[in-house]
Design a protein around this motif. Structure first.
Motif, PDB file in Angstrom:
ATOM      1  N   LEU A 157       0.802  -1.211   0.109  1.00 32.65           N
ATOM      2  CA  LEU A 157       0.082   0.116   0.114  1.00 32.65           C
ATOM      3  C   LEU A 157       0.917   1.118   0.004  1.00 32.65           C
ATOM      4  N   PRO A 158       0.545   2.311  -0.587  1.00 29.74           N
ATOM      5  CA  PRO A 158       1.329   3.556  -0.651  1.00 29.74           C
ATOM      6  C   PRO A 158       1.175   4.051   0.714  1.00 29.74           C
ATOM      7  N   GLU A 159       1.842   5.184   0.887  1.00 28.68           N
ATOM      8  CA  GLU A 159       1.935   5.885   2.190  1.00 28.68           C
ATOM      9  C   GLU A 159       0.676   6.635   2.503  1.00 28.68           C
ATOM     10  N   GLY A 160       0.161   6.221   3.865  1.00 26.01           N
ATOM     11  CA  GLY A 160      -1.167   7.009   4.340  1.00 26.01           C
ATOM     12  C   GLY A 160      -2.313   6.030   4.152  1.00 26.01           C
ATOM     13  N   ALA A 161      -2.321   4.966   3.401  1.00 27.13           N
ATOM     14  CA  ALA A 161      -3.304   4.161   3.053  1.00 27.13           C
ATOM     15  C   ALA A 161      -3.519   2.983   4.086  1.00 27.13           C
ATOM     16  N   VAL A 162      -4.506   2.795   4.441  1.00 30.08           N
ATOM     17  CA  VAL A 162      -4.688   1.558   5.494  1.00 30.08           C
ATOM     18  C   VAL A 162      -5.513   0.526   5.047  1.00 30.08           C
ATOM     19  N   ALA A 163      -5.452  -0.603   5.492  1.00 37.72           N
ATOM     20  CA  ALA A 163      -6.261  -1.944   5.383  1.00 37.72           C
ATOM     21  C   ALA A 163      -6.821  -2.375   6.662  1.00 37.72           C
ATOM     22  N   GLU A 164      -8.163  -2.645   6.903  1.00 38.83           N
ATOM     23  CA  GLU A 164      -8.417  -2.865   8.273  1.00 38.83           C
ATOM     24  C   GLU A 164      -9.224  -4.170   8.058  1.00 38.83           C
ATOM     25  N   GLU A 165      -9.088  -4.999   9.087  1.00 36.54           N
ATOM     26  CA  GLU A 165      -9.731  -6.590   9.108  1.00 36.54           C
ATOM     27  C   GLU A 165     -10.984  -6.395   9.827  1.00 36.54           C
ATOM     28  N   VAL A 166     -12.069  -7.067   9.246  1.00 35.41           N
ATOM     29  CA  VAL A 166     -13.359  -7.137  10.216  1.00 35.41           C
ATOM     30  C   VAL A 166     -13.817  -8.254   9.716  1.00 35.41           C
ATOM     31  N   TYR A 167     -14.267  -9.108  11.074  1.00 36.48           N
ATOM     32  CA  TYR A 167     -15.076 -10.384  10.831  1.00 36.48           C
ATOM     33  C   TYR A 167     -16.661 -10.022  11.237  1.00 36.48           C
ATOM     34  N   THR A 168     -17.377 -10.497  10.365  1.00 41.63           N
ATOM     35  CA  THR A 168     -18.957 -10.439  11.015  1.00 41.63           C
ATOM     36  C   THR A 168     -19.563 -11.819  10.899  1.00 41.63           C
ATOM     37  N   GLY A 169     -20.303 -11.959  11.814  1.00 40.02           N
ATOM     38  CA  GLY A 169     -21.008 -13.223  11.864  1.00 40.02           C
ATOM     39  C   GLY A 169     -22.126 -13.152  12.972  1.00 40.02           C
ATOM     40  N   ILE A 170     -22.225 -14.357  13.190  1.00 40.00           N
ATOM     41  CA  ILE A 170     -23.439 -14.298  14.366  1.00 40.00           C
ATOM     42  C   ILE A 170     -22.958 -14.785  15.757  1.00 40.00           C
ATOM     43  N   ALA A 171     -23.226 -14.251  16.578  1.00 44.33           N
ATOM     44  CA  ALA A 171     -22.769 -14.584  18.210  1.00 44.33           C
ATOM     45  C   ALA A 171     -23.943 -15.086  19.014  1.00 44.33           C
ATOM     46  N   SER A 221      -8.912   0.582  16.796  1.00 42.73           N
ATOM     47  CA  SER A 221      -8.684   1.621  15.817  1.00 42.73           C
ATOM     48  C   SER A 221      -9.516   1.651  14.659  1.00 42.73           C
ATOM     49  N   SER A 222     -10.015   0.582  14.240  1.00 41.31           N
ATOM     50  CA  SER A 222     -10.916   0.507  13.481  1.00 41.31           C
ATOM     51  C   SER A 222     -12.440   1.328  13.784  1.00 41.31           C
ATOM     52  N   LEU A 223     -12.614   1.168  14.864  1.00 38.99           N
ATOM     53  CA  LEU A 223     -13.897   1.996  15.598  1.00 38.99           C
ATOM     54  C   LEU A 223     -13.546   3.274  15.841  1.00 38.99           C
ATOM     55  N   ALA A 224     -12.462   3.884  15.927  1.00 43.69           N
ATOM     56  CA  ALA A 224     -12.218   5.219  16.429  1.00 43.69           C
ATOM     57  C   ALA A 224     -12.921   6.047  15.359  1.00 43.69           C
ATOM     58  N   PRO A 225     -13.048   7.380  16.077  1.00 40.33           N
ATOM     59  CA  PRO A 225     -13.857   8.123  15.010  1.00 40.33           C
ATOM     60  C   PRO A 225     -13.419   8.239  13.649  1.00 40.33           C
ATOM     61  N   PHE A 277     -10.467  -1.027   2.754  1.00 40.58           N
ATOM     62  CA  PHE A 277      -9.228  -0.223   2.259  1.00 40.58           C
ATOM     63  C   PHE A 277      -9.789   1.377   2.162  1.00 40.58           C
ATOM     64  N   ASN A 278      -9.089   2.218   2.475  1.00 46.14           N
ATOM     65  CA  ASN A 278      -9.292   3.653   2.108  1.00 46.14           C
ATOM     66  C   ASN A 278      -8.372   4.087   0.918  1.00 46.14           C
ATOM     67  N   ILE A 279      -8.183   3.409   0.035  1.00 52.52           N
ATOM     68  CA  ILE A 279      -7.614   3.518  -1.275  1.00 52.52           C
ATOM     69  C   ILE A 279      -8.204   3.604  -2.491  1.00 52.52           C
ATOM     70  N   GLU A 280      -7.873   4.513  -3.552  1.00 51.67           N
ATOM     71  CA  GLU A 280      -8.687   4.278  -4.733  1.00 51.67           C
ATOM     72  C   GLU A 280      -8.321   3.023  -5.334  1.00 51.67           C
ATOM     73  N   PRO A 281      -9.231   2.091  -5.560  1.00 53.45           N
ATOM     74  CA  PRO A 281      -8.999   0.515  -6.133  1.00 53.45           C
ATOM     75  C   PRO A 281      -8.063   0.638  -7.252  1.00 53.45           C
ATOM     76  N   GLU A 282      -8.113   1.677  -8.244  1.00 57.31           N
ATOM     77  CA  GLU A 282      -7.161   1.578  -9.390  1.00 57.31           C
ATOM     78  C   GLU A 282      -5.552   1.124  -8.972  1.00 57.31           C
ATOM     79  N   LEU A 283      -5.264   1.905  -7.831  1.00 56.62           N
ATOM     80  CA  LEU A 283      -4.036   2.038  -7.196  1.00 56.62           C
ATOM     81  C   LEU A 283      -3.417   0.391  -6.836  1.00 56.62           C
ATOM     82  N   ILE A 284      -4.430  -0.318  -6.390  1.00 60.22           N
ATOM     83  CA  ILE A 284      -3.766  -1.536  -6.020  1.00 60.22           C
ATOM     84  C   ILE A 284      -4.525  -2.708  -7.070  1.00 60.22           C
ATOM     85  N   GLN A 285      -4.875  -2.262  -8.057  1.00 61.00           N
ATOM     86  CA  GLN A 285      -5.688  -3.130  -9.164  1.00 61.00           C
ATOM     87  C   GLN A 285      -4.998  -4.554  -9.334  1.00 61.00           C
ATOM     88  N   PRO A 286      -3.650  -4.918  -9.205  1.00 58.88           N
ATOM     89  CA  PRO A 286      -2.915  -6.247  -9.279  1.00 58.88           C
ATOM     90  C   PRO A 286      -3.462  -6.960  -8.183  1.00 58.88           C
TER      91      PRO A 286
END
Ligand SMILES: Nc1ncnc2c1ncn2[C@@H]1O[C@H](COP(=O)(O)OP(=O)(O)O)[C@@H](O)[C@H]1O
Ligand SMILES: [Mg+2]
Lengths: 687, 249
Positions: A77-91, A110-114, A195-204
């Protein structure tokens, strides 16, 4: 200029009627402004949908299998871009004796921070996000159901967990939610990357994940607009203005009639017809502008006042109040325009009256009502056909057909009303004097009373329609879950019978149980009812829940079934509609008392007692209200039957008897009583 | 055609049907006060036909209004059949209008929503007479004004003279004894006006009482007595005009 001066004096001298025009414009303007503010605030916008589905992320990738590909992606990922991991299911959230399910999230605090990417998907409103295993944040509804508070413990997916925070999904405030610490998904949960990145930038990388079978969601591709809400505001607002113009037209026609001689005089002194019409329209436009401005302010104020309740009503976090300014301009111009248009026909026909007739003060002989009969019957038939056609067609356009048919039906019945007025007037010979006068005069001024009756039909038909909807919903609820008595519990689910047997003995009371079968839409629903010898107290209820939780897939209900708030919402709207109908009826009432002033004077000179004079004023008002309300019944029931037919087998038509009684009996009675009482304050026929 | 006072009239002369005693009507207050009428004192005996004349603005309509309790005097009293109008309530006043006093105005004042016969029957029906009986009585009242053919018509379908005759029939229907007519011929042509006068004269000859306000000397000549008003005061009073003068006009 002298004509405008005459108009200005007239407005000031007939303050009641002037205020009526102002009020009639103000109410629909306010409704339109308030309604559009309500809709645009409440509406789930595309952006709202995106926040619900992917938070602040520009890209969401679901179903990536291997962990290392994530690390690879992060590294590239380029500078400043982040990827965050979320699991969703039934508890599964449990306390002793109670087991509930919840939407589960497992993600980094950190994903839940403002500024976190998931922060608009799920929110921590109190306390803090869980950080380590054995911590959880639950939604407040879930906490309430479990009788737990912050700092206490529950079992989540079999692990005892400390409740560290309160979590909410803004798009669904009712949803039971459990937020778990990062990396601890509920069994079977799906994994997503934000991701908070323009999808084209990580197209591969994207191409690679695609090939592995992951699902790619781009923010730009998520969510869909629909102009439906704007359409509803336009249709409802348009309907309101249509109704207002009918009454304004009638009010102005009455005013014209009273000024007939004055207009004749102006004409005989050489005032040109066009100038007279222009002066009349200008004064109406000025009044309407005042009314529109008041309406704008009123609508904005109402929207503001309603805002705190919107979250509860809609079950989602609607955010700040939005007042769409384009609608303000539209409502203002519609208000002025509909008033001017509705003034135009009576003004023109009054001014065009031959000067000699105008000066004589005689009323021109009304045209026959055959034309009204043919046109009205034709329109009513066409409207009903549209409704039936729409219901049978079952296509996308069906709703539109039914709505259009309903409006045409109202117009048709309204057009028919002059003919009915004449018909009834012809048979009024045996009625007592006050009623005979009311019925005969309504017949003589049928062309002018037609719009008033139409306005009453339009106003009340919506109430009848909603009343039928409400009755049908109630009937469905009753059929699905007949109300329990205070001594009963209902058990449903896979082991309902066994649970019912257990409850009839294990609650410490000598209970009985029986099977309850209901066929609904062709499907048989089975439940078991446990009857106890005494009232089901909250403690007994909780105990029953504990017993039920011991049986898989089985639950127990105590007390009346919930209807999901639909019936409540319909009831609120129904109340508003009945109020609107009341305003229309009140306006019709005021108009007809203005009309009856001359007759009251004559009645007084021939010795009508004060009580008879009050009856005279009151019966006029009640008669028009009665006719409009009675015609409103088919105008409301036919489209509702069509809509219910369209909705399929689940909702069946139920006759809304209480609404019908309000419409056909209470409304005319209120019109009668209101006029009667106001005649007590201002006795009619006084010099 | 005009009868001399009949015996029963003599007997009743001690109790006038209408009595104005220093009746005064002032509009407004202080420096803006306008004296529309009075003080004026008049006795009218049952069976009398009294004409009231005077220039416009002299208080004729005001006097008639006071006599029929459409208006109240600011000073003095007005008595109808010995009852002081100020002392009786609205319900009793309405009853008086149904049973004793009938009005006829220049602009007819018929209810446009009722047929001619229903208009005439109105005071009776309001008084509680059965509709059918009221209609029959109204029909004969219409016959007395020679309109029995037109009972089913609505006022808008009648000529001015016919409307005024309906109004007279209504003013005299039932037990009513006192007719107050404010320029009833004002909107009518001469021939119709004469017909209306003849009808009123006939009613008086049958024992009822009429007070007629008029501009027209030839109409006033039908009366037993003529009162002249000027600036709200009674300035002159004449007896009956000799009958040959009437026939000459
Ligand atoms: N409501 C009123 N306010 C002030 N003045 C009035 C009112 N009604 C009548 N008058 C005055 O009283 C006088 C008598 O009026 P009226 O009885 O109508 O005259 P007539 O019928 O003889 O023409 C007139 O000068 C008129 O201006
Ligand atoms: Mg006068």
């Amino acid at each position: 200029m002298p004509l405008l001066r005459v108009e200005r004096r007239h407005v000031a001298r007939n303050l009641t009627r002037s205020l009526l025009v102002v009020l009639l414009v103000a109410v629909p303007t306010a409704a339109m402004v308030g309604g559009s503010a309500f809709v645009s605030t409440v509406r789930r916008t595309v952006e709202d949908q995106r926040h619900g589905a992917m938070g602040r992320a520009t890209l969401r990738v679901d179903g990536i299998s291997a962990g290392d590909s994530v690390e690879k992606a992060r590294a590239s990922l380029p500078e400043g871009a982040v990827a965050e991991e979320v699991y969703t299911g039934i508890a599964v959230v449990e306390r002793p004796g109670q087991r509930l399910r919840a939407r589960s999230f497992s993600l980094a605090p950190s994903s839940l921070a403002p500024e976190g990417l998931a922060s608009t998907m799920v929110h921590i409103t109190e306390g803090r996000a869980p950080k380590i295993a054995g911590e959880v944040a639950l939604s407040s509804r879930l906490l309430g159901a479990l009788h737990r508070e912050l700092g206490e413990f529950v079992d989540v997916d079999g692990e005892p967990s400390l409740i560290t925070g309160v979590a909410t999904v803004p798009e669904d405030l009712q949803l039971p939610v459990a937020v778990k610490a990062p990396g601890l998904p509920s069994p079977g949960a799906g994994r997503s990357l934000l991701f908070n990145i323009e999808p084209e930038l990580i197209q591969p990388s994207i191409d690679g994940w695609s090939q592995e079978g992951a699902a790619i969601h781009r923010r730009s591709e998520t969510g869909a607009t629909d102009g439906f809400e704007a359409l509803i505001v336009l249709v409802c607002g348009g309907f309101g203005f249509f109704e207002a113009s009918l009454v304004i037209g009638a009010a102005i026609a009455v005013g014209m009639r009273r000024r007939q001689r004055e207009l004749g005089l102006l004409g005989s002194n050489g005032a040109p017809q066009t100038a007279m019409v222009r002066a009349l329209l200008l004064s109406t436009a000025a009044l309407a502008a005042v009314g529109s401005l008041i309406g704008l302010a009123l609508g904005a104020a109402v929207a503001h006042g309603m805002h705190p309740w919107l979250n509860d009503w809609t079950g989602r976090d609607v955010g700040a109040l939005e007042i769409p300014f384009s609608f303000l301009a539209l409502a203002f111009s519609l208000g002025v325009l509909s008033a001017v248009l509705s003034a135009w026909i009576p003004a023109r026909s009054a001014v065009r009256l031959p000067i000699r007739t105008a000066l004589s003060g005689q009323r021109p002989i009304p045209a026959g009502s055959r034309g009204f009969f043919r046109a009205g019957l034709g329109l009513a038939a066409a409207g009903s056909l549209c409704v039936v056609g729409g219901a049978l067609l079952e296509s996308d356009a069906s709703g539109l057909f039914i709505l259009g048919g309903a409006i045409i039906l109202v117009l048709g019945l309204g057009t028919l009303s002059p003919w009915i007025l004449e018909l009834v007037a012809g048979a009024a010979g045996r009625l007592p004097v006050p009623w005979r006068l009311a019925v005969r005069d309504a017949g003589r001024f049928r062309a002018r009373n037609g719009p008033v009756v139409t306005a009453v039909i339009a106003g009340m038909s919506i109430s009848v329609l909603l009343g039928a909807l409400s009755a049908s919903v109630n009937q469905l609820m009753a059929a699905r879950m007949p109300a329990l008595t205070q001594n009963e519990l209902r058990v449903v689910g896979t082991s309902a019978e066994a649970a019912a047997v257990a409850m009839s003995t294990d609650l410490g009371l000598e209970g009985t149980y029986r099977i309850d079968k209901k066929t609904l839409g062709g499907v048989e629903r089975i439940s078991w009812i446990v009857e106890l010898p005494s009232e089901v107290t909250p403690e007994l209820g909780e105990h029953a829940v504990e017993i039920a939780s011991a049986f898989r897939g089985t639950s127990v209900t105590v007390g009346p079934p919930s209807d999901g708030g639909i019936a409540g919402f319909v009831r609120v709207v129904l109340g508003i509609c009945i109020l609107t109908g009341l305003v229309v009826v009140f306006v019709a009432t005021t108009l007809s008392s203005i009309e009856s002033a001359a007759d009251s004077k004559i009645l007084r000179t021939v010795g009508a007692a004060p009580g008879v004079l009050r009856q005279h004023a009151a019966s006029r008002a009640a008669y028009l209200a009665l006719l409009g309300c009675v015609l409103a019944i088919p105008a409301g029931l036919v489209p509702m039957a069509g809509l219910l037919k369209l909705s399929g087998a689940s909702l069946e038509f139920a006759m809304p008897w209480s609404t019908l009684a309000i419409t056909a009996i209470a409304m005319p009675a209120i019109a009668y009583a209101g006029t009667w009482a106001s005649a007590l304050v201002r006795p009619p026929g006084q010099p | 055609m005009r009868g001399s006072p009949r015996p029963e009239d003599e007997a009743l002369s001690s109790s006038p049907i209408l009595q104005l005693n220093g009746a005064t009507r002032v509009h407004g207050q202080g420096s803006l006060a306008v004296r529309a009428l009075g003080p004026i004192s008049i006795d009218v005996q049952p069976g009398e036909f009294v004409a009231v004349m005077g220039p416009s603005g002299s208080g004729k309509s005001t006097m008639l209004g006071l006599s029929g309790a459409l208006d109240q005097p600011t000073e003095g009293t007005v008595c109808v059949q010995g009852q002081d109008l100020r002392t009786i309530g609205a319900t009793r006043l309405a009853e008086l209008r149904r049973q004793v006093i009938g009005y006829v105005f220049q602009d007819f004042n018929l209810l446009p929503g009722l047929t001619a016969v229903e208009n005439v029957a109105l005071p009776l029906e309001l008084d509680g007479v059965r509709p059918r009986a009221a209609r029959e009585e109204a029909q004969s009242a219409l016959a007395a004004v020679e309109l029995d053919e037109l009972g089913a018509r609505f006022p808008d379908d009648l000529s001015g003279g016919e409307r005024q005759r309906v109004a007279i029939a209504r003013a005299f229907v039932g037990p009513r004894q006192l007719l107050l007519a404010d320029e009833p011929t004002g909107a009518l042509d001469t021939i119709t006006g004469d017909l209306v006068m003849r009808l009123m004269r006939k009613q008086c000859d049958d024992g009822r009482t009429t007070i007629l306000v008029t501009h027209d000397a030839s109409h006033a000549a039908w009366a037993d007595r003529i009162l002249f008003l000027r600036d709200g005061l009674l300035v002159d009073e004449t007896g009956a005009v000799p009958s040959d003068m009437v026939s000459a006009s």
